[in-house]
Design an enzyme around this catalytic site. Sequence first.
Site, PDB file in Angstrom:
ATOM      1  N   HIS A  77       4.424 -14.854  -0.844  1.00 37.73           N
ATOM      2  CA  HIS A  77       4.604 -13.425  -1.069  1.00 37.73           C
ATOM      3  C   HIS A  77       5.920 -13.007  -0.432  1.00 37.73           C
ATOM      4  O   HIS A  77       6.206 -13.362   0.707  1.00 37.73           O
ATOM      5  CB  HIS A  77       3.426 -12.686  -0.416  1.00 37.73           C
ATOM      6  CG  HIS A  77       3.450 -11.213  -0.537  1.00 37.73           C
ATOM      7  ND1 HIS A  77       3.838 -10.382   0.499  1.00 37.73           N
ATOM      8  CD2 HIS A  77       3.111 -10.393  -1.552  1.00 37.73           C
ATOM      9  CE1 HIS A  77       3.723  -9.128   0.118  1.00 37.73           C
ATOM     10  NE2 HIS A  77       3.291  -9.096  -1.126  1.00 37.73           N
ATOM     11  N   HIS A 105      -3.364  -5.341  -6.104  1.00 37.71           N
ATOM     12  CA  HIS A 105      -3.011  -4.675  -4.846  1.00 37.71           C
ATOM     13  C   HIS A 105      -4.244  -4.300  -4.015  1.00 37.71           C
ATOM     14  O   HIS A 105      -4.198  -3.375  -3.204  1.00 37.71           O
ATOM     15  CB  HIS A 105      -2.181  -3.416  -5.139  1.00 37.71           C
ATOM     16  CG  HIS A 105      -1.011  -3.244  -4.218  1.00 37.71           C
ATOM     17  ND1 HIS A 105      -0.850  -2.159  -3.381  1.00 37.71           N
ATOM     18  CD2 HIS A 105       0.070  -4.029  -4.001  1.00 37.71           C
ATOM     19  CE1 HIS A 105       0.272  -2.270  -2.697  1.00 37.71           C
ATOM     20  NE2 HIS A 105       0.853  -3.404  -3.059  1.00 37.71           N
TER      21      HIS A 105
END
Length: 381
Positions: free
Chosen positions: A284, A185
């Site tokens: 994604h 992340h």
Amino acid sequence: MKIVSLETFSVAPRWLFLAVRTDEGITGWGEPVVEGRSATVATAVEELSDHLLGQDPFRIEDHWQVMTRGGFYRGGPVLSSAVAGIDQALWDIKGKALGVPVHELLGGAVRDRVRTYSWIAGDEPDRVADHARERMQEGFDAVKMNGTGRVRALESKAELDLLVGRVAAVREAIGDRADIAIDFHGRVSPALAREACRLLEPLHPLFVEEPIVPELTADFGRICASTTVPIATGERLYSRWDFRDVLGSGIAVAQPDLSHAGGISEVRRIAAMAEAHGVSLAPHCPLGPIAFAASLQIDFACPNALIQETSLGIHYNTGSDLLDYLVDASVFDFHDSHVDRLTGPGLGIEVDEAAVRRAAEIGQRWRNPLWRNEDGSLAEW
């Protein structure tokens, strides 16, 4: 055929839907959103409508060029996400008008089904092994997890041991035939990424995702060269130009987001660029059903598509989940961790507009958490 209106809907849990309507009664759906900035993107869509109203929806590439290049100030997540949702909707219109799924318009299917993976645990991972077993029982053979919570630029052995221990627990729970992807992340520094990836090598992750923030893209070469773990990135890269240098850095997987990176038109180009570098594609998609359908259309048309993220049951989905806004949710039936090729026209889904309108009456105002380190300084979420 002419475009007569564009209407956005802010819906739970954190999504923005777009309906593009034509004078022949065909409606195309898109998902233009920056999570936490949906109202800003909705305004960008409204501004772009000045160009689109009264225009032929079939001229998708010309519209894409005008929307991205027609203004003096270009790029960035808000504009590219607005363009992405409009682009999805235009492809949906064209496919519906011609009676074919979008992947047929992109050259036809190169596979009959797409492998998917599901999320386990949350932002600060806990009970990961139990959650991984649940996903295996649901039929998935690949999962993704956050590797860490908030971390410092350089971490203690104890914190690194916790990271490896969490992943090891998942590996033990699911065995060696299933896959684990680990999302960093953008929370770790380049130095910490190199150290952490080396420690994870014996556990054979499918990939480590976004180890560093996109501002540090120049460091990908050193990270990739320092480890045998495949490196993935791309959710915060918004165009083929953003990907240009990254694709040659040694990454294994490109992860453009169909709702951020200019939509179907631009992600198809990014996929082709990735293929030329021997890089796989894994779009994604922690978002809603329209973005997921658009991602699948790309997966069915691109030879280098590896695996597809799904938001079903993801920890962000409170109030609504992936299947809640569809007339027929069976088009996304997951079996053996795969989704079969969508055969319906356009994006291959039918949006339940009545459900969308009911949800939009309530709306959503999702914001990502703000994290701070123990010393009070801002931490990467």
